[in-house]
Design an enzyme around this catalytic site. Structure first.
Site, PDB file in Angstrom:
ATOM      1  N   CYS A  83      -8.449  -3.951   1.767  1.00 37.04           N
ATOM      2  CA  CYS A  83      -7.349  -3.154   1.210  1.00 37.04           C
ATOM      3  C   CYS A  83      -6.316  -4.066   0.560  1.00 37.04           C
ATOM      4  O   CYS A  83      -5.851  -3.809  -0.556  1.00 37.04           O
ATOM      5  CB  CYS A  83      -6.711  -2.317   2.319  1.00 37.04           C
ATOM      6  SG  CYS A  83      -5.428  -1.180   1.743  1.00 37.04           S
ATOM      7  N   CYS A  84      -5.957  -5.159   1.253  1.00 32.38           N
ATOM      8  CA  CYS A  84      -5.006  -6.122   0.684  1.00 32.38           C
ATOM      9  C   CYS A  84      -5.542  -6.744  -0.599  1.00 32.38           C
ATOM     10  O   CYS A  84      -4.784  -7.022  -1.529  1.00 32.38           O
ATOM     11  CB  CYS A  84      -4.704  -7.224   1.707  1.00 32.38           C
ATOM     12  SG  CYS A  84      -3.706  -6.714   3.124  1.00 32.38           S
ATOM     13  N   CYS A 123       3.622  -3.329   3.287  1.00 38.51           N
ATOM     14  CA  CYS A 123       3.286  -1.928   3.055  1.00 38.51           C
ATOM     15  C   CYS A 123       3.740  -1.087   4.247  1.00 38.51           C
ATOM     16  O   CYS A 123       3.704  -1.536   5.395  1.00 38.51           O
ATOM     17  CB  CYS A 123       1.779  -1.776   2.849  1.00 38.51           C
ATOM     18  SG  CYS A 123       1.173  -2.484   1.297  1.00 38.51           S
ATOM     19  N   CYS A 173       1.512  -0.670   7.388  1.00 37.33           N
ATOM     20  CA  CYS A 173       1.168  -1.934   8.037  1.00 37.33           C
ATOM     21  C   CYS A 173       2.391  -2.703   8.520  1.00 37.33           C
ATOM     22  O   CYS A 173       2.288  -3.879   8.878  1.00 37.33           O
ATOM     23  CB  CYS A 173       0.364  -2.815   7.077  1.00 37.33           C
ATOM     24  SG  CYS A 173      -1.183  -2.072   6.540  1.00 37.33           S
ATOM     25  N   CYS A 207      -2.265 -11.740   4.091  1.00 38.83           N
ATOM     26  CA  CYS A 207      -2.910 -10.678   3.328  1.00 38.83           C
ATOM     27  C   CYS A 207      -3.868 -11.201   2.274  1.00 38.83           C
ATOM     28  O   CYS A 207      -4.594 -10.427   1.662  1.00 38.83           O
ATOM     29  CB  CYS A 207      -1.857  -9.799   2.673  1.00 38.83           C
ATOM     30  SG  CYS A 207      -0.774 -10.700   1.548  1.00 38.83           S
TER      31      CYS A 207
END
Length: 250
Positions: free
Chosen positions: A118-119, A201, A204, A229
């Site tokens: 995702c990162c 984010c 997170c 990340c």
């Protein structure tokens, strides 16, 4: 109202003056260098130093699509305070939609590999675009922020993105950062006043409890030695036990 450097404690004033000189030297050596700003406290100190010194260094940020409203509002705050626009880079929408379709909107909680994937889409790939063709970039990293940053150099060759990297606040303490912010009237993200020393984010990041490490609120469900990340993956190489997610396979 912005105060003068004379409002700084002597030791911090020396750090501030050294920072201004460092940034001027970077601008001279690498005219195309840019500050990657998370819009958090450290990056606002660097942004203030760049803008107040009239340096021709670009400041950009990554809008991941999952940031807090308070963080996004900082774009307007910077515009109003400095009369400058930050360049904003965003992730590829198709890659985001593919990840969510296959893994789900909150798959990053399920494994380190899915979180890093995702990162990669939301942060690393946009950063690659932001850094393309540049000779150097600047970050607000500090050594005391995390276990992965304990040996952080003030300048280094970035093995991940293939250009030079400057971390001019590497030796600064958290107290140094906040003393400068308060003495010089530097605007900052209001989440810092709500228990968020480190801001990423929204899904997170959480507020920390008294006595917790400053990075405890970032990816709090993971081990402290894996809390990067990918933007600063060169800080420490973390073994990956599963094949990384590839956007091209969806």
């Amino acid at each position: 109202m912005t105060m003068t450097n004379f409002d700084l404690q002597p030791a911090v004033a020396q750090r501030w003056q050294a920072l201004q000189q460092t940034l001027a030297d970077i601008a001279h050596r690498y005219p195309d260098a840019a500050l990657a700003s998370s819009l958090a406290a450290e990056d606002m100190v660097l942004t203030h130093a760049i803008y107040e010194s009239g340096l021709a260094l670009e400041v950009f940020t990554l809008d991941t699509g999952r940031l807090h409203r308070e963080t996004l509002d900082m774009l307007d705050t910077v515009r109003q305070h400095y009369g400058r626009e930050l360049t904003v880079y965003r992730p590829d929408e198709d890659a985001v939609h593919a990840y969510v379709r296959i893994h789900g909107a909150h798959a990053f909680y399920e494994s380190l590999e899915l979180r890093k994937a995702c990162c990669q889409i939301r942060k690393v790939d946009p950063l690659k675009r932001a850094l393309a063709g540049r000779g150097a970039w600047i970050t607000g990293q500090r050594r005391e922020q995390a276990a992965t940053r304990g040996t952080l150099a003030e300048q280094e060759q970035d093995p991940v993105f293939g250009l030079y990297k400057f971390n001019p606040l590497a030796s600064w303490s958290q107290d140094d950062v906040w003393h400068v912010i308060r003495a010089l009237g530097i605007p900052y993200n209001p989440l810092h006043d709500q228990g968020y020393p480190s801001i990423g984010c929204e899904p997170c990041t959480r507020a920390i409890r008294p006595g917790e490490d400053v990075r405890a609120g970032r990816w709090w469900w993971e081990s402290s030695d894996a809390k990067e990340c990918g933007l600063h993956a060169g800080n420490r190489v973390i073994p990956v036990t599963a094949a990384p997610y590839k956007a091209t396979s969806v």
